[in-house]
Design a protein around this motif. Structure first.
Motif, mmCIF file in Angstrom:
data_model
loop_
_atom_site.group_PDB
_atom_site.id
_atom_site.type_symbol
_atom_site.label_atom_id
_atom_site.label_comp_id
_atom_site.label_asym_id
_atom_site.label_seq_id
_atom_site.Cartn_x
_atom_site.Cartn_y
_atom_site.Cartn_z
ATOM 1 N N GLY A 1 10.941 5.299 2.099
ATOM 2 C CA GLY A 1 10.677 5.294 0.514
ATOM 3 C C GLY A 1 10.955 6.345 0.169
ATOM 4 O O GLY A 1 10.682 6.574 -1.334
ATOM 5 N N ALA A 2 11.194 7.497 1.011
ATOM 6 C CA ALA A 2 11.177 9.021 -0.039
ATOM 7 C C ALA A 2 12.240 8.951 -1.014
ATOM 8 O O ALA A 2 11.991 9.451 -1.999
ATOM 9 C CB ALA A 2 11.626 9.951 1.147
ATOM 10 N N PRO A 3 13.507 8.531 -1.076
ATOM 11 C CA PRO A 3 14.476 8.593 -2.061
ATOM 12 C C PRO A 3 13.676 7.811 -3.305
ATOM 13 O O PRO A 3 13.956 8.098 -4.516
ATOM 14 C CB PRO A 3 15.640 7.555 -1.719
ATOM 15 C CG PRO A 3 15.626 7.919 -0.010
ATOM 16 C CD PRO A 3 14.105 7.791 0.097
ATOM 17 N N LEU A 4 12.970 6.678 -3.357
ATOM 18 C CA LEU A 4 12.475 5.993 -4.399
ATOM 19 C C LEU A 4 11.388 6.789 -4.814
ATOM 20 O O LEU A 4 11.047 7.024 -6.260
ATOM 21 C CB LEU A 4 11.877 4.620 -3.897
ATOM 22 C CG LEU A 4 11.320 3.580 -5.186
ATOM 23 C CD1 LEU A 4 12.017 3.630 -6.315
ATOM 24 C CD2 LEU A 4 10.750 2.549 -4.554
ATOM 25 N N ALA A 5 10.651 7.305 -4.131
ATOM 26 C CA ALA A 5 9.550 8.306 -4.707
ATOM 27 C C ALA A 5 9.997 9.493 -5.465
ATOM 28 O O ALA A 5 9.393 9.873 -6.142
ATOM 29 C CB ALA A 5 8.573 8.923 -3.282
ATOM 30 N N PHE B 1 0.751 -1.229 -0.142
ATOM 31 C CA PHE B 1 -0.111 -0.122 -0.200
ATOM 32 C C PHE B 1 0.845 1.265 0.142
ATOM 33 O O PHE B 1 0.889 2.018 -0.936
ATOM 34 C CB PHE B 1 -0.864 0.094 1.199
ATOM 35 C CG PHE B 1 -1.605 1.265 1.561
ATOM 36 C CD1 PHE B 1 -2.492 1.740 0.804
ATOM 37 C CD2 PHE B 1 -0.880 2.127 2.415
ATOM 38 C CE1 PHE B 1 -2.989 3.151 0.817
ATOM 39 C CE2 PHE B 1 -1.564 3.330 2.672
ATOM 40 C CZ PHE B 1 -2.601 3.969 1.944
ATOM 41 N N ALA B 2 1.564 1.350 1.088
ATOM 42 C CA ALA B 2 2.514 2.568 1.161
ATOM 43 C C ALA B 2 3.456 2.830 0.138
ATOM 44 O O ALA B 2 3.924 4.060 0.008
ATOM 45 C CB ALA B 2 2.974 2.569 2.570
ATOM 46 N N GLY B 3 4.032 1.863 -0.171
ATOM 47 C CA GLY B 3 4.954 1.999 -1.377
ATOM 48 C C GLY B 3 4.712 2.452 -2.654
ATOM 49 O O GLY B 3 5.518 2.864 -3.415
ATOM 50 N N HIS B 4 3.376 2.739 -3.163
ATOM 51 C CA HIS B 4 3.090 3.258 -4.292
ATOM 52 C C HIS B 4 1.905 4.492 -4.399
ATOM 53 O O HIS B 4 2.002 5.214 -5.024
ATOM 54 C CB HIS B 4 2.550 2.139 -5.318
ATOM 55 C CG HIS B 4 1.473 1.247 -4.773
ATOM 56 N ND1 HIS B 4 0.356 1.662 -5.207
ATOM 57 C CD2 HIS B 4 1.447 0.181 -4.254
ATOM 58 C CE1 HIS B 4 -0.661 0.700 -4.812
ATOM 59 N NE2 HIS B 4 0.123 -0.183 -4.128
ATOM 60 N N GLU B 5 0.960 4.076 -3.388
ATOM 61 C CA GLU B 5 -0.064 4.959 -3.411
ATOM 62 C C GLU B 5 0.332 6.637 -3.140
ATOM 63 O O GLU B 5 -0.273 7.317 -3.863
ATOM 64 C CB GLU B 5 -1.037 4.493 -2.107
ATOM 65 C CG GLU B 5 -2.534 4.999 -2.222
ATOM 66 C CD GLU B 5 -3.541 4.622 -3.455
ATOM 67 O OE1 GLU B 5 -4.391 5.205 -3.413
ATOM 68 O OE2 GLU B 5 -3.181 3.603 -3.780
ATOM 69 N N THR B 6 1.001 6.677 -2.115
ATOM 70 C CA THR B 6 1.470 8.249 -2.091
ATOM 71 C C THR B 6 2.405 8.558 -3.292
ATOM 72 O O THR B 6 2.266 10.009 -3.578
ATOM 73 C CB THR B 6 2.288 8.305 -1.054
ATOM 74 O OG1 THR B 6 3.374 7.252 -0.804
ATOM 75 C CG2 THR B 6 1.340 8.189 0.549
ATOM 76 N N THR B 7 3.042 7.659 -3.894
ATOM 77 C CA THR B 7 3.874 8.133 -4.939
ATOM 78 C C THR B 7 2.949 8.588 -6.035
ATOM 79 O O THR B 7 3.174 9.683 -6.713
ATOM 80 C CB THR B 7 4.831 7.281 -5.448
ATOM 81 O OG1 THR B 7 5.906 7.147 -4.377
ATOM 82 C CG2 THR B 7 5.760 7.800 -6.581
#
Length: 422
Positions: free
Chosen positions: A374-378, A260-266
């Motif tokens: 996950g900020a660097p990936l986003a 969930f968190a790894g893509h929804e916010t991005t």
């Protein structure tokens, strides 16, 4: 997420003030544009109790930052508890399923949070994340190809920003790409279940989906445990096999949260970014001409319209914030959106100004011990999407006079459609 820990907010009480009556995060006008209301509240009552959500609302930048950094007085355990108490039928679905996602990262406190963060953060090396850049670029180009071959106007969310972050995350985790639609649907449902106002019928449907989502994540990790591959979950499994103090079940539970968190916010951050930059034709032309560096644009986009609008903490003791006493045990909603528009921190906060000297202080990714892993990936994904779209679709423009639909909830600024032409 602790789906059965849902009653406290509905039972909470506090003083009713003008701000209490003014604030309704589910009001359609607020959902469409929360910033005028948040500005008014920050100036008139920067801390107030909201009976609508059973929480104290905090709006000033320095106060939000203080809470985020103070793990002694403020607990993160409630961060992802459902806002709306589950009805008996939905509770039974969760209870009977054996659903078990223990607090580890976003909804956990030191010292156990420290252990989990070290374990789950260790594989997210710069090399691991940078290795995803070629895949991200090729995926973005594939989606741009489809858009260019399609009709106009087109939806940039459906055509690009919705799928790409999920596909990149799946590449990181080692999840089959064909599962993207299913996982994205589960993720969107979780926003409503955890931070929205679902009806009882919707709760039953959402709880059923949450259980399926949970079982999918556990099955994924169990299958990978048989032969760990060269991906993030494989890294975690190898660390577990080498004696790491985290169980297979905990790895599966974290996979459930990351899916969930790894893509929804991005997805939301990127859609919000394009909405902002395409509205400024001078800025967009500078980006397309290579005259405007992209990193400052991305940071300013995260500041001015953050994908995570608000987040939660619980007071461990009586605390005084901006002159207001908040009793021990109270739930607190930190308004990141208001903090990022605080003129005491960001002069002319409503202006989109790439290159702001202090823009990195914005709290879109939180702060302190819970700063987003996950900020660097986003940021990498947002940079690739912005760069490739600017290079290949320089005439991209917003369709005039369109409405911008968002998912009603307290915490996520999730734009569902962005109509464009080129």
């Amino acid at each position: 997420m602790r789906p059965l820990s849902t009653d406290a907010s509905s039972q909470a009480q506090g003083p009713i003030t003008p701000a209490s009556e003014r604030f309704n995060p589910f009001d359609p006008d607020y959902v469409r544009d929360p910033y005028p209301t948040l500005k008014e509240l920050r100036e008139s009552e920067p801390v107030f109790f909201s009976p609508e959500i059973g929480s104290w609302v905090v709006t000033r930048f320095e106060t939000v930052k203080t809470i985020l950094r103070d793990t002694q007085r403020f607990s993160a355990l409630i961060a992802s508890d459902p806002l709306t108490p589950l009805c008996p039928h939905a509770r039974n679905i969760i209870t009977d399923s054996g659903f078990d996602v223990p607090p580890m990262l976003v909804n956990n406190d030191p010292p156990s949070h420290t252990k989990y963060r070290a374990f789950f953060g260790a594989p997210l090396t710069r090399e691991r994340l940078q290795s995803l850049k070629p895949f991200t670029e090729s995926t973005v180009d594939t989606y741009i190809d489809r858009m260019l071959a399609g009709s106009q106007p087109a939806d940039l969310v459906a055509g690009l920003t919705w799928d790409v972050p999920a596909l990149v995350l799946f590449q990181l985790l080692g999840v089959p790409a064909e599962d993207v639609a299913r996982v994205k649907e589960w993720a969107s449902s979780r926003v409503v279940m955890t931070w929205g106002r679902p009806t009882e019928a919707e709760q039953v449907e959402l709880s059923t989906g949450a259980v399926a989502y949970y079982r999918y994540a556990l099955d994924l990790v169990r299958k990978k445990a048989e032969a760990p591959q060269d991906d993030y979950i494989g890294d975690l499994l190898r660390a577990h096999n080498a004696g790491g103090e985290v169980t297979i079940h905990e790895i599966g539970a974290t996979a459930f949260n990351l899916l969930f968190a790894g893509h929804e916010t991005t997805s939301s951050a990127t859609a919000n970014m394009f909405k902002a930059v395409l509205a400024d034709r001078k800025l967009w032309k500078a980006i397309c001409a290579g005259e405007q560096p992209l990193a400052p644009v991305i940071e300013e986009a995260l500041r001015i319209d953050p994908p995570v609008q608000a987040w939660r903490r619980q007071a461990k003791e009586d605390v005084v914030l901006d002159g207001v006493t908040i009793p021990a045990g109270s739930r607190i909603l930190m308004e990141f959106a208001a903090a990022n528009h605080d003129p005491q921190q960001f002069p002319e906060p409503d202006a989109f100004t790439p290159g702001r000297r202090n823009v990195l202080q914005q709290v879109a990714f939180g702060a302190g011990t819970h700063f987003c892993l996950g900020a660097p990936l986003a940021r990498l994904e947002m940079e690739v999407m912005l760069r490739r779209v600017a290079a290949r679709m320089p005439e991209l423009a917003l369709v005039p006079d369109q409405s911008f639909p968002y998912t009603p909830n307290t915490s996520f600024r999730a734009l569902r459609r962005l109509l464009v032409t080129w």
